[in-house]
Design an enzyme around this catalytic site. Structure first.
Site: not given
Ligand code: IPE
Ligand code: IPE
Ligand code: MG
Length: 241
Positions: A27, A74-75
């Site tokens: 991340d 979810e991206n």
């Protein structure tokens, strides 16, 4: 996988007590780029370069399994241009490093429904899986279009379709992606966020966690060794005394 790196090993790292499976939530690509006044996709490019470097180092350390969270279910909420940028760098990595994976005995597998990705990436993934299927020295698992809840739902549906009650946890685990890979011993998340973001929900039941503020493109072999030394100080009890 590039040329063998000449990384200095930290004397405190015990090479005899490394995790069998390390999983990394990569991340901070976007913030890495923004901080430098660059478009977010430059962060993904730098992040992918770092993925190559860290994969190489994990391989050299002799860790057998590595999972990298590359793209979550979810991206898809991100702008299309950014999504395309992420997919392009992953595709290029797989295409460019194919022969070296084979030379090194690195098997590439994927967790997630990758059939929903653009066709050029699906093709690249299928090629690399086929090309490396007999490699057995190291396993690189890319979690792409992966979500832990979707994976559990997939397992439940498979169980329903099979029409018989599951006897134990192992029976259920077999219905999940790459169930031959042991659960991750150690999970690292970069960028300072301290959450799981739908990663390997079933498999992380007893993983050790490590969070660092370093953005993924800046995460070095030195940082990884520091994390592993931290892991080696822990006492894993698995519920026992
Ligand atoms: C991680 O970096 C890469 C993916 C999620 C694909 P981010 O793109 O999430 O970077 P930040 O969190 O916005 O900095
Ligand atoms: C998690 O990062 C997914 C990957 C690293 C691929 P995100 O950046 O998507 O997570 P959130 O949105 O901050 O929870
Ligand atoms: Mg993020």
């Amino acid at each position: 996988m590039g040329a063998t790196s000449k990384i200095k090993l930290n004397k405190r790292l015990d090479l005899g007590r490394l995790p069998a499976h390390i999983a990394i939530i990569m991340d901070g690509n976007g913030r890495w780029a923004t901080k430098r006044g660059l478009p977010r996709n430059m962060g993904h490019k730098a992040g992918c370069e770092n993925l190559k470097k860290i994969v190489e180092f994990i391989y050299e350390l002799g860790i057998k399994y590595a999972t990298f969270f590359t793209f979550s279910t979810e991206n898809w909420k991100r702008p299309q241009e950014e999504i395309d940028g992420i997919f392009n760098v992953v595709r290029d990595y797989l295409d460019e490093d194919g022969d070296e994976f084979v030379e090194k005995g690195a098997k590439i597998v994927v967790s997630g429904d990758y059939t929903k990705l653009p066709q050029d990436l699906v093709d690249a993934i299928n090629r690399i899986i086929e090309k490396t299927k007999n490699c057995d020295k190291f396993v690189l698992n890319l979690a792409i279009n992966y979500g832990g809840r979707d994976e559990i739902l997939m397992g439940v549906n498979k169980a329903i379709q099979a029409g018989k009650e599951l006897q134990n946890q192992q029976d259920f685990a077999k219905l999940l992606y790459n169930s031959d890979i042991p659960d991750p011993d150690f999970v690292i998340r970069t960028s300072g966020e301290m959450r799981v973001s739908n990663f390997m929900l079933w498999q992380m039941a007893y993983s050790e966690f490590y969070f660092t503020k370093v953005y993924w493109p800046s995460f070095t072999e030195k940082d990884l060794q520091k994390a592993l030394i931290d892991y080696q100080q822990r006492k894993r009890r698995f519920g026992a005394v």
